[in-house]
Scaffold this active site. Structure first.
Site, PDB file in Angstrom:
ATOM      1  N   PHE A  59      34.031  34.792  53.895  1.00  0.00           N
ATOM      2  CA  PHE A  59      34.194  33.595  54.729  1.00  0.00           C
ATOM      3  C   PHE A  59      33.997  33.957  56.199  1.00  0.00           C
ATOM      4  CE2 PHE A  59      35.917  29.341  53.422  1.00  0.00           C
ATOM      5  CZ  PHE A  59      35.462  28.658  54.532  1.00  0.00           C
TER       6      PHE A  59
ATOM      7  N   HIS B 162      46.653  50.013  41.311  1.00  0.00           N
ATOM      8  CA  HIS B 162      45.914  48.838  41.806  1.00  0.00           C
ATOM      9  C   HIS B 162      46.818  47.634  42.010  1.00  0.00           C
ATOM     10  CE1 HIS B 162      41.543  47.115  41.543  1.00  0.00           C
ATOM     11  NE2 HIS B 162      42.231  46.516  42.496  1.00  0.00           N
TER      12      HIS B 162
ATOM     13  N   PRO C 280      38.323  42.457  54.275  1.00  0.00           N
ATOM     14  CA  PRO C 280      38.536  42.214  55.707  1.00  0.00           C
ATOM     15  C   PRO C 280      37.678  41.091  56.267  1.00  0.00           C
ATOM     16  CG  PRO C 280      37.157  44.152  55.384  1.00  0.00           C
ATOM     17  CD  PRO C 280      37.649  43.743  54.018  1.00  0.00           C
ATOM     18  N   LEU C 281      36.632  40.710  55.498  1.00  0.00           N
ATOM     19  CA  LEU C 281      35.793  39.578  55.918  1.00  0.00           C
ATOM     20  C   LEU C 281      36.177  38.320  55.141  1.00  0.00           C
ATOM     21  CD1 LEU C 281      32.383  41.481  56.119  1.00  0.00           C
ATOM     22  CD2 LEU C 281      34.006  40.984  57.962  1.00  0.00           C
TER      23      LEU C 281
ATOM     24  N   TYR D  40      36.262  47.796  38.597  1.00  0.00           N
ATOM     25  CA  TYR D  40      34.986  47.318  39.123  1.00  0.00           C
ATOM     26  C   TYR D  40      33.895  47.706  38.116  1.00  0.00           C
ATOM     27  CZ  TYR D  40      37.714  47.068  43.466  1.00  0.00           C
ATOM     28  OH  TYR D  40      38.679  46.817  44.406  1.00  0.00           O
TER      29      TYR D  40
ATOM     30  N   ARG E   1      36.525  37.795  52.027  1.00  0.00           N
ATOM     31  CA  ARG E   1      35.636  37.628  50.870  1.00  0.00           C
ATOM     32  C   ARG E   1      34.300  37.013  51.277  1.00  0.00           C
ATOM     33  NH1 ARG E   1      39.002  39.517  46.357  1.00  0.00           N
ATOM     34  NH2 ARG E   1      41.125  39.188  47.041  1.00  0.00           N
TER      35      ARG E   1
END
Ligand SMILES: NC(=O)c1ccc[n+]([C@@H]2O[C@H](COP(=O)([O-])OP(=O)(O)OC[C@H]3O[C@@H](n4cnc5c(N)ncnc54)[C@H](OP(=O)(O)O)[C@@H]3O)[C@@H](O)[C@H]2O)c1
Length: 312
Positions: free
Chosen positions: A203, A119, A198-199, A56, A201
């Site tokens: 959407f 990862h 969990p969302l 990141y 990305r």
């Protein structure tokens, strides 16, 4: 905020975590001051589990998270990950792992990383060798718990045979369901689960837009849920889920997070947001109870998840 225990080695965290990827990459321009405020709001509201990764921003995301959490270091659990080259290819060569983990300790400015994940699997390095290096850091007191991410059953079993794995982090949401067949393996081995994206990305956040409206640095332009042939069907699923959420006085993102909390006891979602207000909205999902009828309605609306691939 309640806590949940992940694995059988003692890792205990708030039932909702915080994912910091968006503070560095993926979702377009960022504002570090706002990101720090979002991270600290999460902690103020009871979140104790914070997720980052070397990739990141190649250390920049870790530095920002370490800075934001420095005043409260002893109250939080920090997770990071290694395992990519800067061209986004897997790399878990042991020398590379050592180099990245040493850098992560410096970037986060901590004496020990609470949770260290591989990862992504690296087909060219046996997982036994990778976990062997990770375990060296546990023995040296520089890492507390081990995790895997994006791993399959064979990798999980072989890794766990070398050193206890406390947690698996895979994508999981009302839209992304393909990890569910791994749950019996996790139960058998006593491994906890962290649900990333969990969302879906964003959407499932209520703020979804057609792919053409995202900027060039926003990777959602390439995800199957946003593909022109799938987008309208997915928006229709979201419309029906939003209507259900409204009957409960909740937002779509709260419904999506409460659905995850209802799936398993030893599961913690890590929603990401760079905005303190949206963090507060997401954290309030911990207070939303879904009934069996609610869960059945969600299963009816999205029996197989989102339409199209979760991958880019
Ligand atoms: N292990 C892996 O391979 C992997 C892969 C991906 C992600 N992760 C981890 O999982 C974390 C979460 O995943 P993610 O960030 O990809 O996706 P996510 O949490 O499913 O969704 C994040 C997106 O939703 C938006 N959002 C969040 N809450 C919102 C709300 N209440 N209302 C409106 N919009 C909202 C965010 O925008 P704003 O920031 O503008 O609010 C962002 O665009 C990451 O930060 C990372 O730590 C791990």
């Amino acid at each position: 905020m309640q806590t949940r225990t992940l694995g059988t080695q003692g890792l205990t965290v708030s039932e909702l975590g915080y994912g910091s990827m968006g503070t560095a990459v993926g979702y377009g321009p960022t504002d570090d001051t706002e990101s720090v405020a979002a991270i600290r709001r999460a902690h103020d509201l009871g979140v104790t589990f914070f997720d980052t990764a070397e990739m990141y921003g190649w250390g920049e995301g870790e530095k920002l998270l370490g800075h934001a959490l420095a005043p409260i270091r002893d109250e939080v659990v920090i997770a990071t990950k290694f395992g990519f080259t800067q061209t986004f290819q897997p790399n878990s060569e042991v020398d590379h792992v050592r180099n990245v983990v040493d850098n992560s300790l410096r970037n986060l400015n901590v004496d020990a990383i609470d949770v260290l994940y591989q990862h992504t699997p690296d087909p060219s390095v046996p997982i036994e060798d990778v976990v062997g290096v990770m375990a060296e850091y546990v023995q040296a007191g520089k890492v507390k718990y081990l995790g895997l991410s994006n791993a399959d059953e064979d990798t999980i079993r072989r890794a766990h045979a070398v050193h206890p794995i406390s947690v698996l982090q895979n994508e999981y949401s009302i839209f992304a369901r393909d990890t569910e067949p791994l749950f019996p393996v996790l139960d058998e081995l006593g491994i906890g689960f962290v649900a990333y994206s969990p969302l879906a990305r964003g959407f499932l956040s209520g703020a979804v837009k057609p792919r053409s409206e995202y900027g060039p640095n926003d990777f959602r332009q390439r995800i199957g849920w946003w593909a022109p042939e799938n987008f309208d069907a997915n928006v229709d699923i979201v419309r029906r889920l939003t209507a259900l959420a409204e009957t409960k006085g909740a937002s779509l993102s709260q419904l999506a997070l409460a659905w995850l909390l209802a799936q398993r006891d030893n599961l913690v979602p890590i929603p990401g947001s760079r905005n303190a207000g949206r963090v507060a909205q997401n954290v309030a999902a911990a207070d939303l109870q879904l009934t069996d009828d609610d869960l059945a309605l969600i299963a009816d609306i999205a029996p197989n998840g989102g339409i199209g691939s979760r991958a880019s």
